[in-house]
Scaffold this motif. Structure first.
Motif, short mmCIF file in Angstrom:
data_model
loop_
_atom_site.label_atom_id
_atom_site.label_comp_id
_atom_site.label_asym_id
_atom_site.label_seq_id
_atom_site.Cartn_x
_atom_site.Cartn_y
_atom_site.Cartn_z
N PRO A 272 -52.92 -8.76 1.75
CA PRO A 272 -52.35 -9.93 1.93
C PRO A 272 -50.86 -9.67 2.94
O PRO A 272 -50.38 -8.61 2.83
CB PRO A 272 -51.59 -10.17 0.52
CG PRO A 272 -52.67 -9.64 -0.36
CD PRO A 272 -53.06 -8.42 0.39
N VAL A 273 -50.35 -10.49 3.52
CA VAL A 273 -49.18 -10.53 4.37
C VAL A 273 -48.20 -11.45 4.11
O VAL A 273 -48.38 -12.73 3.68
CB VAL A 273 -49.62 -10.92 5.87
CG1 VAL A 273 -48.55 -10.64 6.95
CG2 VAL A 273 -50.90 -9.92 6.29
N PRO A 274 -46.93 -10.96 3.98
CA PRO A 274 -45.87 -11.83 3.46
C PRO A 274 -45.56 -12.95 4.68
O PRO A 274 -45.75 -12.69 5.67
CB PRO A 274 -44.55 -11.15 3.34
CG PRO A 274 -45.14 -9.73 3.62
CD PRO A 274 -46.54 -9.46 4.08
N GLY B 18 -42.94 -14.86 4.84
CA GLY B 18 -41.37 -14.81 5.39
C GLY B 18 -40.68 -13.70 4.78
O GLY B 18 -41.24 -13.13 3.70
N LYS B 19 -39.60 -13.49 5.04
CA LYS B 19 -38.76 -12.54 4.44
C LYS B 19 -38.24 -12.56 3.31
O LYS B 19 -38.08 -11.89 2.11
CB LYS B 19 -37.33 -12.24 5.54
CG LYS B 19 -37.76 -11.56 6.58
CD LYS B 19 -36.51 -11.53 7.41
CE LYS B 19 -36.69 -10.70 8.76
NZ LYS B 19 -35.59 -10.45 9.31
N GLU B 20 -37.98 -13.80 2.82
CA GLU B 20 -37.45 -14.19 1.53
C GLU B 20 -38.12 -15.44 0.59
O GLU B 20 -37.65 -15.95 -0.39
CB GLU B 20 -36.29 -15.02 1.90
CG GLU B 20 -35.19 -14.34 2.69
CD GLU B 20 -33.85 -13.94 2.49
OE1 GLU B 20 -33.46 -14.60 1.29
OE2 GLU B 20 -32.93 -13.21 3.03
N THR B 21 -39.38 -15.16 0.93
CA THR B 21 -40.50 -16.16 0.11
C THR B 21 -41.40 -15.01 -0.50
O THR B 21 -41.87 -14.14 -0.07
CB THR B 21 -41.04 -17.15 1.09
OG1 THR B 21 -41.95 -17.83 0.19
CG2 THR B 21 -41.96 -16.57 2.20
N PRO B 22 -41.94 -15.63 -1.92
CA PRO B 22 -42.78 -14.82 -2.56
C PRO B 22 -44.35 -15.15 -2.00
O PRO B 22 -45.54 -14.60 -2.34
CB PRO B 22 -42.77 -15.35 -3.76
CG PRO B 22 -42.21 -16.50 -3.88
CD PRO B 22 -41.29 -16.72 -2.73
N LEU B 23 -44.32 -15.95 -0.93
CA LEU B 23 -45.78 -16.52 -0.57
C LEU B 23 -46.14 -15.63 0.52
O LEU B 23 -45.56 -15.01 1.19
CB LEU B 23 -45.58 -17.98 0.32
CG LEU B 23 -45.04 -19.02 -0.60
CD1 LEU B 23 -44.85 -20.27 0.25
CD2 LEU B 23 -46.18 -19.42 -1.68
N GLN B 24 -47.63 -15.18 0.25
CA GLN B 24 -48.36 -14.26 1.04
C GLN B 24 -49.45 -15.11 1.80
O GLN B 24 -50.15 -15.89 1.09
CB GLN B 24 -48.68 -13.19 0.40
CG GLN B 24 -47.37 -12.33 -0.30
CD GLN B 24 -47.97 -11.07 -0.96
OE1 GLN B 24 -49.13 -10.95 -1.35
NE2 GLN B 24 -47.12 -10.23 -1.27
#
Length: 155
Positions: free
Chosen positions: A132-134, A136-142
């Motif tokens: 999995p790849v983040p 964004g910097k401030e989101t838990p979404l991957q």
């Protein structure tokens, strides 16, 4: 002279003979007619629609292992018809028997090799690629790459 064979096309799950005289297929060594074939009157738009709607859907529903089994059975069908295919290659393509063996055995072997690759991918119809790849910097979404069958038909 024997009767010339009329070749048919496999269209939408049935064998179809084109209309009209068609093209004459000749023995390249002798120039003698071997067969005729025609695609006149065959609805290509309907063929493509069927390939997209029915064929594609059926293939996408198969697992990689199931697709591998189909490839293995195609390889076996070529091996079962080997002598007839060799004779046809010599008559129709002007091949030597050695060249024909290389082509026919190569086709069977290639399909069998790919069948093993497909079976090794298992009973799934998609593959997960990488970690999995983040998003964004401030989101838990991957996010993750997922390999699936393409829609459409090869023409």
């Amino acid at each position: 002279m024997s009767e010339i064979e009329r070749l048919r096309s496999y269209v939408q799950d049935q064998w179809v003979e084109g209309e009209g005289e068609g093209a004459e297929l000749v023995d390249p060594a002798t120039g003698e007619p071997m067969a005729t074939a025609s695609t006149k009157g065959i609805d290509r738009k309907a063929m493509l629609d069927y390939a997209r709607r029915v064929g594609g859907a059926n293939v996408r529903n198969l697992t990689f292992a199931q697709r591998g089994e189909i490839l293995a059975s195609l390889s076996g069908a070529i091996r079962e018809q080997r002598d007839e295919l060799l004779d046809l290659a010599v008559r129709n393509g002007g091949n030597t028997r050695s060249d024909a063996k290389f082509d026919v055995d190569g086709a069977s072997g290639t399909l069998y090799f790919y069948s093993g690759l497909a079976r090794s991918l298992g009973d799934v119809n998609h593959l997960v690629d990488g970690d999995p790849v983040p998003m964004g910097k401030e989101t838990p979404l991957q996010g993750r790459h997922l390999w699936t069958a393409r829609r459409g038909a090869a023409v």
